[in-house]
Scaffold this motif. Structure first.
Motif, short mmCIF file in Angstrom:
data_model
loop_
_atom_site.label_atom_id
_atom_site.label_comp_id
_atom_site.label_asym_id
_atom_site.label_seq_id
_atom_site.Cartn_x
_atom_site.Cartn_y
_atom_site.Cartn_z
N GLN A 22 0.82 -1.21 0.00
CA GLN A 22 0.00 0.00 0.00
C GLN A 22 0.85 1.26 0.00
N VAL A 23 2.04 1.19 0.58
CA VAL A 23 2.88 2.37 0.74
C VAL A 23 3.36 2.91 -0.60
N VAL A 24 3.61 2.02 -1.57
CA VAL A 24 4.33 2.42 -2.78
C VAL A 24 3.48 2.43 -4.05
N MET A 25 2.20 2.17 -3.96
CA MET A 25 1.40 2.02 -5.17
C MET A 25 1.50 3.23 -6.11
N ILE A 187 14.33 7.51 0.15
CA ILE A 187 12.95 7.68 -0.30
C ILE A 187 12.22 6.35 -0.18
N THR A 188 10.95 6.42 0.10
CA THR A 188 10.16 5.20 0.27
C THR A 188 9.88 4.55 -1.08
N GLY A 189 10.14 3.27 -1.16
CA GLY A 189 9.72 2.50 -2.33
C GLY A 189 10.67 2.45 -3.49
N SER A 190 11.92 2.88 -3.30
CA SER A 190 12.85 2.85 -4.44
C SER A 190 13.11 1.42 -4.91
N GLY A 191 13.24 0.50 -3.97
CA GLY A 191 13.43 -0.90 -4.36
C GLY A 191 12.19 -1.49 -4.99
N CYS A 192 11.03 -1.07 -4.51
CA CYS A 192 9.77 -1.58 -5.06
C CYS A 192 9.57 -1.12 -6.50
N LEU A 193 9.89 0.16 -6.77
CA LEU A 193 9.79 0.66 -8.15
C LEU A 193 10.79 -0.04 -9.05
N LEU A 194 11.97 -0.33 -8.53
CA LEU A 194 12.93 -1.09 -9.35
C LEU A 194 12.30 -2.40 -9.80
N GLY A 195 11.54 -3.04 -8.92
CA GLY A 195 10.84 -4.27 -9.31
C GLY A 195 9.90 -4.05 -10.48
#
Length: 257
Positions: A22-25, A187-195
Motif C-alpha cells: 500500500q505504501v508504494v502504489m 525515499i520510500t519504495g525505491s526498491g519496489c519501483l525497481l521491481g
C-alpha cells in the motif's frame, strides 16, 4: 545495457500486474508510467486470475501483506505460470516476522518465479544465512555473491540482490552493477519501483541476462543523473526529477558526464 530493451518497453507499453504494498502504489505506478510501462494494481481474489491472464508481467511484493492478499498473490502467480507470463517476487521484510517468512515459503512452493529481487538481508533469510536486518532494511554486511548464488540454486531462478553494488545472478553468471545514488535509500519504495522496471523489461524480446542488466543499470543511472541536477538539494527535490529521468534514454543521462 541495451537501449533496444528500453525502446521495446516504450513501443509495447506492457501491462504489469502489481500485487504490491500500500505504501508504494502511487510511486510505483508513476515511475513505471514514466519508464514506458502500464501499471495495474489489483489484489481482489475475485479478479486476480483474469487480470494476470491478460497482463504481460506480474509483480508480487509482500511489503504490507495480509492473509487475504496472500491467496491473491498465489492465484495470480499460478495463472502467470500457466500462461508463461514472467513473475518477479520481492520478499520485502521477509526476515522481520515469521508470518512473512511462512507466506514467502508458501508462495515459492506454488509459484515459479522468473526473478527474485530483494536486499541482502531479505535474500539471506531465504537461504538461512545470518545477515542483520532492521524491518525492511538490510543493515548487515555479508557475501552478496554467495547469497545470490544460493537463492538462485534453491529456487531455480534469476536473482537480484540490491545494495551499494547490486548483484545479479543469472544463467550461472554473476554480474555487478555500480550505478545508483544514496538518495535512493532515503525515499520510500525505491526498491519496489525497481521491481516494476525489471518486470517491464522482462516482457521484451531479449535474453534474461540482458533484460536484468538493462533494468538495474538504467535505474541506477537515472538516479545518479537526477541527483546531479541543479534543482536537486536532497531526497525531497530528488524524487520528481528521478521520475522524470526514468522517461529518458541512457544516452540522455550521460551527456556531459
Amino acid at each position: 545495457m541495451q537501449v533496444d530493451i528500453i525502446k521495446q518497453v516504450r513501443d509495447t507499453k506492457p501491462l504489469v500486474h502489481h500485487l504490491t504494498n500500500q505504501v508504494v502504489m502511487n510511486f510505483s505506478a508513476n515511475g513505471l508510467l514514466s519508464f514506458g510501462g502500464s501499471p495495474i494494481m489489483a489484489k481482489a481474489i475475485e479478479e486476480v486470475e483474469q487480470i494476470a491472464a491478460i497482463s504481460n508481467a506480474i509483480l508480487i511484493n509482500i511489503g504490507t501483506l495480509t492473509s487475504t492478499e496472500l491467496e491473491s498473490m498465489i492465484a495470480a502467480g499460478k495463472t502467470a505460470n500457466k500462461h508463461n507470463i514472467p513473475v518477479l517476487i520481492d520478499p520485502v521484510g521477509v526476515a522481520a516476522t515469521s508470518f512473512r517468512r511462512k507466506a514467502i515459503d508458501k508462495i515459492l512452493e506454488e509459484v515459479r518465479p522468473t526473478v527474485i529481487k530483494g536486499n541482502g538481508g531479505e535474500l539471506a533469510s531465504l537461504v538461512d544465512i545470518k545477515l542483520e536486518a532492521k524491518g525492511v532494511d538490510s543493515i548487515g554486511k555479508g557475501n552478496l555473491d554467495e547469497i545470490a548464488q544460493r537463492v538462485s540454486e534453491k529456487y531455480n531462478t534469476a536473482v537480484i540482490v540490491t545494495g551499494e553494488t547490486d548483484v545479479i545472478y543469472v544463467d550461472n553468471h554473476l554480474i555487478h552493477n555500480g550505478t545508483g545514488h544514496h538518495y535512493l535509500t532515503s525515499i520510500t519504495g525505491s526498491g519496489c519501483l525497481l521491481g516494476s522496471i525489471i518486470a517491464a523489461c522482462l516482457t521484451t524480446k531479449a535474453s534474461l541476462k540482458d533484460q536484468l542488466i538493462t533494468a538495474v543499470s538504467f535505474y541506477g543511472l537515472s538516479a545518479s543523473y537526477a541527483a546531479d541536477q541543479e534543482n536537486v538539494h536532497g531526497p525531497g527535490s530528488f524524487l520528481p526529477v528521478f521520475i522524470d529521468s526514468l522517461s529518458k534514454l541512457p544516452q540522455d543521462l550521460t551527456k556531459g558526464a
